[in-house]
Scaffold this motif. Structure first.
Motif, PDB file in Angstrom:
ATOM      1  N   THR A  45     -30.429  -2.263 -58.752  1.00 47.94           N
ATOM      2  CA  THR A  45     -30.012  -3.179 -57.682  1.00 47.94           C
ATOM      3  C   THR A  45     -31.158  -3.527 -56.743  1.00 47.94           C
ATOM      4  OG1 THR A  45     -29.240  -1.290 -56.369  1.00 47.94           O
ATOM      5  CG2 THR A  45     -27.625  -2.398 -57.735  1.00 47.94           C
ATOM      6  N   GLU A  46     -32.101  -2.618 -56.598  1.00 46.03           N
ATOM      7  CA  GLU A  46     -33.237  -2.905 -55.711  1.00 46.03           C
ATOM      8  C   GLU A  46     -34.061  -4.068 -56.228  1.00 46.03           C
ATOM      9  OE1 GLU A  46     -36.708  -0.510 -53.265  1.00 46.03           O
ATOM     10  OE2 GLU A  46     -35.487   0.534 -54.748  1.00 46.03           O
ATOM     11  N   TYR A  47     -34.027  -4.269 -57.571  1.00 43.89           N
ATOM     12  CA  TYR A  47     -34.799  -5.350 -58.182  1.00 43.89           C
ATOM     13  C   TYR A  47     -33.893  -6.490 -58.657  1.00 43.89           C
ATOM     14  CZ  TYR A  47     -38.403  -1.718 -58.457  1.00 43.89           C
ATOM     15  OH  TYR A  47     -39.295  -0.724 -58.166  1.00 43.89           O
ATOM     16  N   ALA A  48     -32.667  -6.556 -58.175  1.00 52.08           N
ATOM     17  CA  ALA A  48     -31.711  -7.551 -58.662  1.00 52.08           C
ATOM     18  C   ALA A  48     -31.574  -8.721 -57.683  1.00 52.08           C
ATOM     19  CB  ALA A  48     -30.344  -6.904 -58.892  1.00 52.08           C
ATOM     20  N   SER A  49     -31.245  -9.870 -58.241  1.00 50.22           N
ATOM     21  CA  SER A  49     -30.953 -11.041 -57.412  1.00 50.22           C
ATOM     22  C   SER A  49     -29.475 -11.385 -57.429  1.00 50.22           C
ATOM     23  CB  SER A  49     -31.770 -12.245 -57.889  1.00 50.22           C
ATOM     24  OG  SER A  49     -31.537 -12.501 -59.267  1.00 50.22           O
ATOM     25  N   GLY A  50     -28.692 -10.688 -58.274  1.00 45.71           N
ATOM     26  CA  GLY A  50     -27.256 -10.933 -58.335  1.00 45.71           C
ATOM     27  C   GLY A  50     -26.596  -9.932 -59.265  1.00 45.71           C
ATOM     28  N   THR A  51     -25.279 -10.019 -59.376  1.00 42.62           N
ATOM     29  CA  THR A  51     -24.524  -9.140 -60.268  1.00 42.62           C
ATOM     30  C   THR A  51     -23.499  -9.957 -61.048  1.00 42.62           C
ATOM     31  OG1 THR A  51     -22.897  -8.621 -58.542  1.00 42.62           O
ATOM     32  CG2 THR A  51     -24.753  -7.096 -58.793  1.00 42.62           C
ATOM     33  N   ARG A  52     -23.082  -9.394 -62.179  1.00 43.70           N
ATOM     34  CA  ARG A  52     -22.060 -10.020 -63.022  1.00 43.70           C
ATOM     35  C   ARG A  52     -20.939  -9.013 -63.228  1.00 43.70           C
ATOM     36  NH1 ARG A  52     -24.690  -9.935 -67.216  1.00 43.70           N
ATOM     37  NH2 ARG A  52     -23.659  -8.120 -68.154  1.00 43.70           N
ATOM     38  N   GLU A  53     -19.718  -9.446 -62.953  1.00 46.97           N
ATOM     39  CA  GLU A  53     -18.557  -8.567 -63.126  1.00 46.97           C
ATOM     40  C   GLU A  53     -18.080  -8.606 -64.573  1.00 46.97           C
ATOM     41  OE1 GLU A  53     -13.996  -8.031 -61.355  1.00 46.97           O
ATOM     42  OE2 GLU A  53     -15.237  -9.746 -60.787  1.00 46.97           O
ATOM     43  N   GLN A  54     -17.682  -7.435 -65.085  1.00 49.55           N
ATOM     44  CA  GLN A  54     -17.064  -7.348 -66.402  1.00 49.55           C
ATOM     45  C   GLN A  54     -15.677  -6.729 -66.260  1.00 49.55           C
ATOM     46  OE1 GLN A  54     -20.260  -5.179 -68.535  1.00 49.55           O
ATOM     47  NE2 GLN A  54     -20.423  -6.957 -69.851  1.00 49.55           N
ATOM     48  N   VAL A  55     -14.739  -7.214 -67.063  1.00 48.82           N
ATOM     49  CA  VAL A  55     -13.356  -6.766 -66.929  1.00 48.82           C
ATOM     50  C   VAL A  55     -12.803  -6.336 -68.282  1.00 48.82           C
ATOM     51  CG1 VAL A  55     -12.987  -8.343 -64.986  1.00 48.82           C
ATOM     52  CG2 VAL A  55     -12.323  -9.052 -67.305  1.00 48.82           C
ATOM     53  N   ARG A  56     -11.729  -5.552 -68.205  1.00 45.74           N
ATOM     54  CA  ARG A  56     -10.912  -5.245 -69.382  1.00 45.74           C
ATOM     55  C   ARG A  56      -9.598  -5.976 -69.222  1.00 45.74           C
ATOM     56  NH1 ARG A  56      -9.080   0.749 -71.700  1.00 45.74           N
ATOM     57  NH2 ARG A  56      -8.025  -0.033 -73.589  1.00 45.74           N
ATOM     58  N   LEU A  57      -9.202  -6.694 -70.244  1.00 44.48           N
ATOM     59  CA  LEU A  57      -7.978  -7.489 -70.227  1.00 44.48           C
ATOM     60  C   LEU A  57      -7.022  -6.936 -71.272  1.00 44.48           C
ATOM     61  CD1 LEU A  57      -6.442 -10.034 -69.209  1.00 44.48           C
ATOM     62  CD2 LEU A  57      -7.552 -11.287 -71.077  1.00 44.48           C
ATOM     63  N   GLN A  58      -5.864  -6.439 -70.818  1.00 44.82           N
ATOM     64  CA  GLN A  58      -4.825  -5.959 -71.724  1.00 44.82           C
ATOM     65  C   GLN A  58      -3.565  -6.787 -71.504  1.00 44.82           C
ATOM     66  OE1 GLN A  58      -5.619  -1.704 -70.367  1.00 44.82           O
ATOM     67  NE2 GLN A  58      -4.892  -1.339 -72.446  1.00 44.82           N
ATOM     68  N   VAL A  59      -2.973  -7.232 -72.590  1.00 44.74           N
ATOM     69  CA  VAL A  59      -1.798  -8.093 -72.533  1.00 44.74           C
ATOM     70  C   VAL A  59      -0.686  -7.441 -73.351  1.00 44.74           C
ATOM     71  CG1 VAL A  59      -0.884 -10.385 -73.002  1.00 44.74           C
ATOM     72  CG2 VAL A  59      -3.269 -10.117 -72.286  1.00 44.74           C
ATOM     73  N   PHE A  60       0.477  -7.268 -72.707  1.00 49.12           N
ATOM     74  CA  PHE A  60       1.622  -6.600 -73.328  1.00 49.12           C
ATOM     75  C   PHE A  60       2.777  -7.601 -73.407  1.00 49.12           C
ATOM     76  CE2 PHE A  60      -0.856  -3.677 -70.763  1.00 49.12           C
ATOM     77  CZ  PHE A  60      -1.183  -2.680 -71.671  1.00 49.12           C
ATOM     78  N   PRO A  61       3.050  -8.158 -74.585  1.00 51.31           N
ATOM     79  CA  PRO A  61       4.083  -9.191 -74.688  1.00 51.31           C
ATOM     80  C   PRO A  61       5.476  -8.590 -74.858  1.00 51.31           C
ATOM     81  CG  PRO A  61       3.038  -8.889 -76.807  1.00 51.31           C
ATOM     82  CD  PRO A  61       2.345  -7.941 -75.847  1.00 51.31           C
ATOM     83  N   GLY A  62       6.467  -9.456 -74.809  1.00 51.21           N
ATOM     84  CA  GLY A  62       7.827  -9.058 -75.138  1.00 51.21           C
ATOM     85  C   GLY A  62       8.581  -8.374 -74.013  1.00 51.21           C
ATOM     86  N   PRO A  63       9.839  -8.045 -74.263  1.00 47.68           N
ATOM     87  CA  PRO A  63      10.700  -7.470 -73.225  1.00 47.68           C
ATOM     88  C   PRO A  63      10.247  -6.091 -72.745  1.00 47.68           C
ATOM     89  CG  PRO A  63      11.796  -7.447 -75.377  1.00 47.68           C
ATOM     90  CD  PRO A  63      10.569  -8.272 -75.528  1.00 47.68           C
ATOM     91  N   THR A  64       9.472  -5.372 -73.555  1.00 49.52           N
ATOM     92  CA  THR A  64       8.994  -4.039 -73.141  1.00 49.52           C
ATOM     93  C   THR A  64       7.600  -4.096 -72.525  1.00 49.52           C
ATOM     94  OG1 THR A  64       8.008  -3.561 -75.315  1.00 49.52           O
ATOM     95  CG2 THR A  64      10.332  -2.958 -74.983  1.00 49.52           C
ATOM     96  N   GLY A  65       7.059  -5.291 -72.355  1.00 52.42           N
ATOM     97  CA  GLY A  65       5.689  -5.433 -71.887  1.00 52.42           C
ATOM     98  C   GLY A  65       5.427  -4.779 -70.539  1.00 52.42           C
ATOM     99  N   LYS A  66       6.343  -5.002 -69.575  1.00 50.46           N
ATOM    100  CA  LYS A  66       6.136  -4.439 -68.244  1.00 50.46           C
ATOM    101  C   LYS A  66       6.183  -2.918 -68.260  1.00 50.46           C
ATOM    102  CE  LYS A  66       7.776  -8.454 -65.637  1.00 50.46           C
ATOM    103  NZ  LYS A  66       8.784  -8.968 -64.651  1.00 50.46           N
TER     104      LYS A  66
END
Length: 371
Positions: A313-334
């Motif tokens: 970070t001391e030598y950085a000019s910016g940052t990039r965020e990375q994410v994990r995306l999980q998708v649960f379909p159907g009536p049991t998804g929640k």
């Protein structure tokens, strides 16, 4: 914005698709981690014998969007693990990205788990995140990493002057101390000659004592060694490999494993000889990498990858965020989403209660598990 009239399908990756997909990566400026060569090496090392599939959007017989995927018992997963750097759709334009997202979430209702997705600045993965909640899907979207980068399109001297006076003084002192100890050289190799010998030297430096103890060094894990060796051979053939060594009187004391493509220098691995820690060889090699990036007119960005650590970070000019995306379909998804959240909370709580020595052993075990 272009409108695509296209077919879209999940299909096994064959030789023709690999060629077209690779060409699309280069044209679109996608990172090298999305090229078929990288992902083939990953599959061979971490999922041997398993076929790689891809969701594609095609127009005129050519793919305009490609998303490589693994199919596992009703779940579509990204071919990623702890050795993965960036995972993102490969797209010709924003319209192709949107259509790919539509097809992924409007198709058969399957659980989806994608990691290392970069977001922000209009990244192609944002179309996936935006479309995930359609059709009543339950979505879990978490930041997993923040990666620093350095814009090297400007003036190198201006960058150095922008560092704190304390840091500049420290770098001068380290350079002087190392120079007084012997002849200092920095070499950059593209891997077309003596690749196996270079990798042996580099892997030895990367396997620092604490990494060997934790089981996280490349040579501590046969699958990881197979992966990085295969990637190096593929990258050398494609002229994008950069192996950098800091040497003292000819002896390598620090090593960096990098890929360079599309105006970006990506830093994958950094290692050093603990015997020379008093010289901070990792700090000095990082500075040489920055100098190399500034000096190369084909490079505009130095992407450190990995975690947002202080020495980056001391030598950085910016940052990039990375994410994990999980998708649960159907009536049991929640319910399934809630169970995943609760399990994660319990795991974190239990780990935090363990003694530090036990946590280290758990890390070692985790690092030996490839998937």
């Amino acid at each position: 914005m272009p409108v695509h009239t296209a077919a879209s399908r999940l299909r096994p990756v064959d030789v023709m698709l690999e060629r077209q997909w690779d060409e699309l990566v280069v044209r679109s400026g996608a990172p090298p981690f999305m090229r078929p060569g990288w992902l083939r090496a990953w599959m061979d090392a971490f999922a041997p014998g398993e076929p790689l599939h891809a969701l594609t959007v095609e127009s005129g017989g050519e793919p305009t969007a490609v998303l490589p995927l693994r199919q596992q018992r009703g779940t579509l997963r990204s071919p990623t693990n702890g050795e993965s750097m960036i995972f993102s759709p490969v797209v010709a334009d924003a319209a192709a990205a949107a259509e790919l997202a539509d097809r992924l979430f409007d198709g058969p209702r399957r659980t989806i788990d994608l990691t290392s997705l970069p977001v922000g600045g209009g990244a192609p993965a944002e179309a996936l995140v935006a479309a995930a909640a359609r059709n009543g899907n339950a979505v879990l979207h978490r930041t997993t990493n923040v990666c620093p980068f350095l814009d090297v399109s400007g003036d190198r001297d201006a960058f150095v002057q922008g560092l704190s006076a304390k840091r500049r003084q420290s770098l001068r002192r380290l350079h002087n101390r190392l120079g007084a100890a012997g002849e200092v050289t920095v070499t950059v190799h593209d891997g077309r000659e003596h690749l196996d010998a270079l990798l042996r030297e580099g892997y030895r430096l990367e396997a620092r004592e604490w990494k060997r103890a934790a089981g996280s060094a490349i040579i501590s894990r046969p699958a990881a060694a197979k992966f990085y060796t295969a990637v190096a051979r593929w990258a050398a053939e494609n002229r994008i490999l950069r192996l950098v060594f800091l040497r003292l009187d000819g002896r390598p004391i620090a090593f960096s494993y990098n890929l360079q493509q599309g105006g970006v220098l990506y830093g994958l691995k950094l290692g050093m000889d603990d015997e020379f820690m008093k010289f901070s060889p990792g700090v000095l090699l990082t500075q040489h990498l920055i100098d190399h990036a500034f000096a190369d007119p084909d490079v505009r960005l130095f992407d450190y990858l990995g975690q947002n650590e202080s020495y980056k970070t001391e030598y950085a000019s910016g940052t990039r965020e990375q994410v994990r995306l999980q998708v649960f379909p159907g009536p049991t998804g929640k319910l399934r989403r809630a169970a995943v959240v609760k399990t994660g909370e319990l795991r974190a709580s239990l780990v935090n209660r363990l003694p530090a020595s036990t946590r280290k052993r758990l890390v070692a075990v985790r690092n030996r598990i490839t998937l």
